[in-house]
Design an enzyme around this catalytic site. Structure first.
Site, PDB file in Angstrom:
ATOM      1  N   GLY A 249       0.653  -1.286   0.092  1.00 17.13           N
ATOM      2  CA  GLY A 249       0.013   0.056  -0.003  1.00 17.13           C
ATOM      3  C   GLY A 249       0.756   1.389  -0.094  1.00 17.13           C
ATOM      4  O   GLY A 249       0.189   2.336   0.170  1.00 17.13           O
ATOM      5  N   GLU A 294       3.932  -6.825   1.766  1.00 16.35           N
ATOM      6  CA  GLU A 294       3.570  -7.023   0.218  1.00 16.35           C
ATOM      7  C   GLU A 294       3.593  -5.795  -0.756  1.00 16.35           C
ATOM      8  O   GLU A 294       2.224  -5.708  -1.137  1.00 16.35           O
ATOM      9  CB  GLU A 294       2.262  -7.702   0.260  1.00 16.35           C
ATOM     10  CG  GLU A 294       2.278  -8.830   0.991  1.00 16.35           C
ATOM     11  CD  GLU A 294       0.555  -9.521   1.276  1.00 16.35           C
ATOM     12  OE1 GLU A 294       0.642 -10.607   1.072  1.00 16.35           O
ATOM     13  OE2 GLU A 294      -0.201  -8.385   1.272  1.00 16.35           O
ATOM     14  N   PRO A 295       4.574  -5.142  -0.876  1.00 14.74           N
ATOM     15  CA  PRO A 295       4.602  -3.917  -1.814  1.00 14.74           C
ATOM     16  C   PRO A 295       4.274  -4.554  -3.222  1.00 14.74           C
ATOM     17  O   PRO A 295       4.802  -5.498  -3.782  1.00 14.74           O
ATOM     18  CB  PRO A 295       5.928  -3.289  -1.720  1.00 14.74           C
ATOM     19  CG  PRO A 295       6.645  -4.414  -1.218  1.00 14.74           C
ATOM     20  CD  PRO A 295       5.988  -5.350  -0.613  1.00 14.74           C
ATOM     21  N   GLY A 296       3.337  -3.603  -4.051  1.00 16.85           N
ATOM     22  CA  GLY A 296       3.190  -4.095  -5.221  1.00 16.85           C
ATOM     23  C   GLY A 296       3.496  -2.802  -6.328  1.00 16.85           C
ATOM     24  O   GLY A 296       4.411  -2.495  -6.834  1.00 16.85           O
ATOM     25  N   ARG A 297       2.537  -1.686  -6.062  1.00 17.62           N
ATOM     26  CA  ARG A 297       2.630  -0.410  -6.575  1.00 17.62           C
ATOM     27  C   ARG A 297       3.765   0.141  -6.693  1.00 17.62           C
ATOM     28  O   ARG A 297       4.563   0.814  -7.692  1.00 17.62           O
ATOM     29  CB  ARG A 297       1.585   0.488  -6.008  1.00 17.62           C
ATOM     30  CG  ARG A 297       1.407   1.742  -6.870  1.00 17.62           C
ATOM     31  CD  ARG A 297       0.713   2.790  -5.957  1.00 17.62           C
ATOM     32  NE  ARG A 297      -0.801   2.085  -5.480  1.00 17.62           N
ATOM     33  CZ  ARG A 297      -1.970   2.100  -6.249  1.00 17.62           C
ATOM     34  NH1 ARG A 297      -1.834   2.665  -7.746  1.00 17.62           N
ATOM     35  NH2 ARG A 297      -2.937   1.377  -5.934  1.00 17.62           N
ATOM     36  N   TYR A 338     -11.531   5.287 -11.013  1.00 18.63           N
ATOM     37  CA  TYR A 338     -11.531   6.312  -9.774  1.00 18.63           C
ATOM     38  C   TYR A 338     -10.829   7.471 -10.163  1.00 18.63           C
ATOM     39  O   TYR A 338     -10.178   8.114  -9.143  1.00 18.63           O
ATOM     40  CB  TYR A 338     -11.013   5.512  -8.626  1.00 18.63           C
ATOM     41  CG  TYR A 338     -10.033   4.360  -8.901  1.00 18.63           C
ATOM     42  CD1 TYR A 338     -10.517   3.004  -8.440  1.00 18.63           C
ATOM     43  CD2 TYR A 338      -8.604   4.617  -9.218  1.00 18.63           C
ATOM     44  CE1 TYR A 338      -9.583   2.123  -8.401  1.00 18.63           C
ATOM     45  CE2 TYR A 338      -7.822   3.653  -9.371  1.00 18.63           C
ATOM     46  CZ  TYR A 338      -8.091   2.257  -8.893  1.00 18.63           C
ATOM     47  OH  TYR A 338      -7.459   1.370  -9.049  1.00 18.63           O
ATOM     48  N   CYS A 365     -15.251   3.819 -26.897  1.00 18.53           N
ATOM     49  CA  CYS A 365     -16.665   4.542 -26.988  1.00 18.53           C
ATOM     50  C   CYS A 365     -17.218   4.670 -25.389  1.00 18.53           C
ATOM     51  O   CYS A 365     -18.217   4.002 -25.237  1.00 18.53           O
ATOM     52  CB  CYS A 365     -17.702   3.634 -27.899  1.00 18.53           C
ATOM     53  SG  CYS A 365     -16.717   3.379 -29.434  1.00 18.53           S
ATOM     54  N   GLU A 366     -16.637   5.421 -24.671  1.00 18.65           N
ATOM     55  CA  GLU A 366     -17.073   5.971 -23.616  1.00 18.65           C
ATOM     56  C   GLU A 366     -16.740   7.171 -23.126  1.00 18.65           C
ATOM     57  O   GLU A 366     -15.625   7.736 -23.290  1.00 18.65           O
ATOM     58  CB  GLU A 366     -16.395   5.007 -22.635  1.00 18.65           C
ATOM     59  CG  GLU A 366     -17.035   3.519 -22.299  1.00 18.65           C
ATOM     60  CD  GLU A 366     -18.203   3.447 -21.516  1.00 18.65           C
ATOM     61  OE1 GLU A 366     -18.826   4.396 -20.873  1.00 18.65           O
ATOM     62  OE2 GLU A 366     -19.040   2.359 -21.913  1.00 18.65           O
ATOM     63  N   TYR A 394      -0.831  -1.750 -12.266  1.00 14.98           N
ATOM     64  CA  TYR A 394      -2.385  -1.558 -12.278  1.00 14.98           C
ATOM     65  C   TYR A 394      -2.904  -1.067 -13.723  1.00 14.98           C
ATOM     66  O   TYR A 394      -3.792  -0.456 -13.585  1.00 14.98           O
ATOM     67  CB  TYR A 394      -3.182  -0.848 -11.124  1.00 14.98           C
ATOM     68  CG  TYR A 394      -2.719  -1.629  -9.896  1.00 14.98           C
ATOM     69  CD1 TYR A 394      -2.986  -2.894  -9.326  1.00 14.98           C
ATOM     70  CD2 TYR A 394      -1.733  -0.983  -8.870  1.00 14.98           C
ATOM     71  CE1 TYR A 394      -2.945  -3.381  -8.268  1.00 14.98           C
ATOM     72  CE2 TYR A 394      -1.353  -1.565  -7.642  1.00 14.98           C
ATOM     73  CZ  TYR A 394      -1.962  -2.786  -7.423  1.00 14.98           C
ATOM     74  OH  TYR A 394      -1.591  -3.421  -6.185  1.00 14.98           O
TER      75      TYR A 394
HETATM   76  C1  PLP Z   1      -3.342  -4.978  -3.654  1.00 14.60           C
HETATM   77  C2  PLP Z   1      -2.774  -5.559  -2.509  1.00 14.60           C
HETATM   78  C3  PLP Z   1      -1.187  -5.314  -2.227  1.00 14.60           C
HETATM   79  C4  PLP Z   1      -0.657  -4.429  -2.935  1.00 14.60           C
HETATM   80  O1  PLP Z   1      -0.868  -3.024  -2.776  1.00 14.60           O
HETATM   81  P1  PLP Z   1       0.065  -2.021  -3.324  1.00 14.60           P
HETATM   82  O2  PLP Z   1      -0.634  -0.836  -3.178  1.00 14.60           O
HETATM   83  O3  PLP Z   1       0.193  -2.495  -4.763  1.00 14.60           O
HETATM   84  O4  PLP Z   1       1.367  -2.165  -2.592  1.00 14.60           O
HETATM   85  C5  PLP Z   1      -0.805  -6.078  -1.092  1.00 14.60           C
HETATM   86  N1  PLP Z   1      -1.480  -7.045  -0.435  1.00 14.60           N
HETATM   87  C6  PLP Z   1      -2.765  -7.188  -0.626  1.00 14.60           C
HETATM   88  C7  PLP Z   1      -3.573  -8.140   0.248  1.00 14.60           C
HETATM   89  C8  PLP Z   1      -3.303  -6.452  -1.679  1.00 14.60           C
HETATM   90  O5  PLP Z   1      -4.702  -6.635  -1.902  1.00 14.60           O
END
Ligand code: PLP
Length: 450
Positions: A249, A294-297, A338, A365-366, A394
């Site tokens: 997050g 759990e970093p993703g973004r 969003y 077409c939106e 994303y």
């Molecule tokens: C989406 C998600 C993440 C990653 O969130 P980011 O904002 O991309 O870092 C980690 N854990 C869980 C359970 C998620 O749903």
């Protein structure tokens, strides 16, 4: 790999990513095109990994939240960097395993995992499943007992932390489809239920308070609440929390309304979390749990850009100017979902100041199909190359074939050289799974044959 800046403007006034000139990339691969800087991705993974090593004696694991951007090459990079991954569907699990990612470093998430997804995860021997419903605990128990194994699980709890971010991507409020609420006692009941099962081994808890969050305090508060909950569980049942997964997050830069954090700056977030956990453990007399994040973004978001070619430019006098590109919500649905904000750059004129306020529109077409609303740009002409920044997370993972547009390919840049990591789709891909029932098939007028 050196630590050059991901983006820079070269002597020709062109935008470069990872040492590759965007104008050359567009010539070589066409547009729309997703481009990723490998060095940035690896640097981010190392920052998180090294912080757990230095600040917490290595008693933990970074999981790349692969829903941010999943393809085989990404799992290869994560594996090479020695980190784990979390997956949220059978499809992500399949991709990870196909890439040779070790199941022993995979955590499986999802608020409604399907029976076959649980089957696949348990058969593959994933490290841990993060359970998010009582019925799911039952399902895991059944599948694991059929296979004669004991499955490690975490419980997703909702510590009730309000994170300051957009409401649609905030997940730990009391009204959430995610997690068991700590406040109303359902988390405790679910934990006791899991502990009563023979083929389920509860290891600890998971929480993820939302996404695109910059407030360190939100993360710290959530971590503290999880530790308080661990202490309560220990007091009531003697259960020792071995693992605590604090989710992802961490926010990234999209526009100048966001903080711009250099990769090494993200260490501070993790340090604050690890420190909060260690202090709480001390205070409550708990064992320091094995920590997962759990970093993703934040790993892949700023590593990526999307290149488009400007097509129609339409001015509605006194109202707005639209600059249309050859992509849109089919490669980046985040504005439509969003009202996400992005920064565009004319990639071949990257030194020019913005002189007008425009909206960058997609070709779907939106009416809501915008890529950037009300942004400053130099006067764009048809044929200009337009880069949208911070699209690594994303975007491809949410792409779709709306209007039967082709999902753009992805290239990875390493030392200035680009290679496909997701190849272009073809029209044939669009009709690959179409089926025409016998009675609808077009008959040859003369022979009556197809
Ligand atoms: C989406 C998600 C993440 C990653 O969130 P980011 O904002 O991309 O870092 C980690 N854990 C869980 C359970 C998620 O749903």
């Amino acid at each position: 790999m050196n630590e050059r800046e991901t983006l820079k403007v070269n002597e020709s006034g062109h935008l470069e990513i990872g040492g590759a000139d965007c104008v050359d990339l567009a010539k070589q691969f066409g547009t729309p095109l997703y481009v990723f800087d490998e060095a940035y991705i690896r640097r981010m993974m190392r920052v998180y990994r090294d912080t757990i090593e230095k600040e917490y004696g290595g008693n933990g694991l970074v999981l790349y939240a692969s829903k941010a951007f999943a393809c085989e090459a990404m799992y290869r990079i994560a594996d090479e960097e020695g980190i784990g991954a979390d997956v949220v569907s059978g499809g992500e699990l399949y991709t990870a395993l196909k890439a040779g990612f070790p199941a022993s470093k995979i955590y499986m998430h999802g608020n409604n995992k399907l029976d076959y997804e649980l089957e696949e995860a348990i058969s593959a021997g994933v490290r841990c499943i993060v359970a998010d419903a009582v019925t799911e605990i039952d399902k895991i128990e059944r599948i694991a007992s059929e296979k004669g194994v004991v499955q490690d699980i975490l419980l997703r709890i909702n510590p009730g932390v309000e994170a300051h971010t957009h409401a649609y991507i905030q997940t730990a409020k009391t009204d959430s489809k995610f997690g068991f609420s700590v406040a109303d006692g359902t988390a405790e009941k679910a934990a006791e239920y899991a502990l009563s099962k023979a083929h389920v081994r509860l290891r600890g808890f998971h929480c993820h308070i939302g996404s695109q969050i910059f407030e360190k305090q939100s993360f710290v508060l959530a971590a503290e609440k999880c530790m308080d909950f661990a202490a309560k569980m220990k007091g009531k049942t003697g259960f020792v929390t071995e693992e605590l997964n604090l989710g992802g997050g961490f926010g990234i830069w999209y526009t100048d309304e966001d903080r711009k954090i250099p990769p090494e700056g993200y260490a501070e977030y993790l340090e604050a979390l690890l420190c909060a956990v260690a202090e709480k453990a001390e205070e409550k007399g708990l064992k320091r749990p094995y920590i997962l994040v759990e970093p993703g973004r934040s790993i892949v978001g700023e590593a990526g850009i999307t290149l488009y070619t400007v097509g129609a430019v339409k001015e509605i006098p006194g109202v707005r100017k639209y600059v249309a590109v050859d992509g849109g919500m089919f490669d980046n649905p985040r504005y439509a979902l969003y009202q996400a904000k992005y920064t565009p750059v004319l990639a071949a004129r990257a030194n020019e100041e913005g002189t007008e306020t425009v909206s960058v529109a997609g070709k779907c077409c939106e009416s809501g199909d915008l890529v950037c609303a009300d942004v400053r740009l130099p006067a764009a002409k048809p044929g200009d190359l337009l880069a949208v920044l911070s699209t690594g997370a994303y975007n491809y993972s949410m792409a779709m074939n709306y209007n039967r547009n082709l999902i753009p390919p992805c290239v990875l840049v390493r030392e200035g050289k680009a290679a496909y990591i997701v190849r272009p789709q073809s029209y044939a891909d669009l009709t690959r799974n179409d089926a025409v029932p016998e009675y609808l098939r077009k008959k040859d007028a003369k022979s009556g044959k197809e």
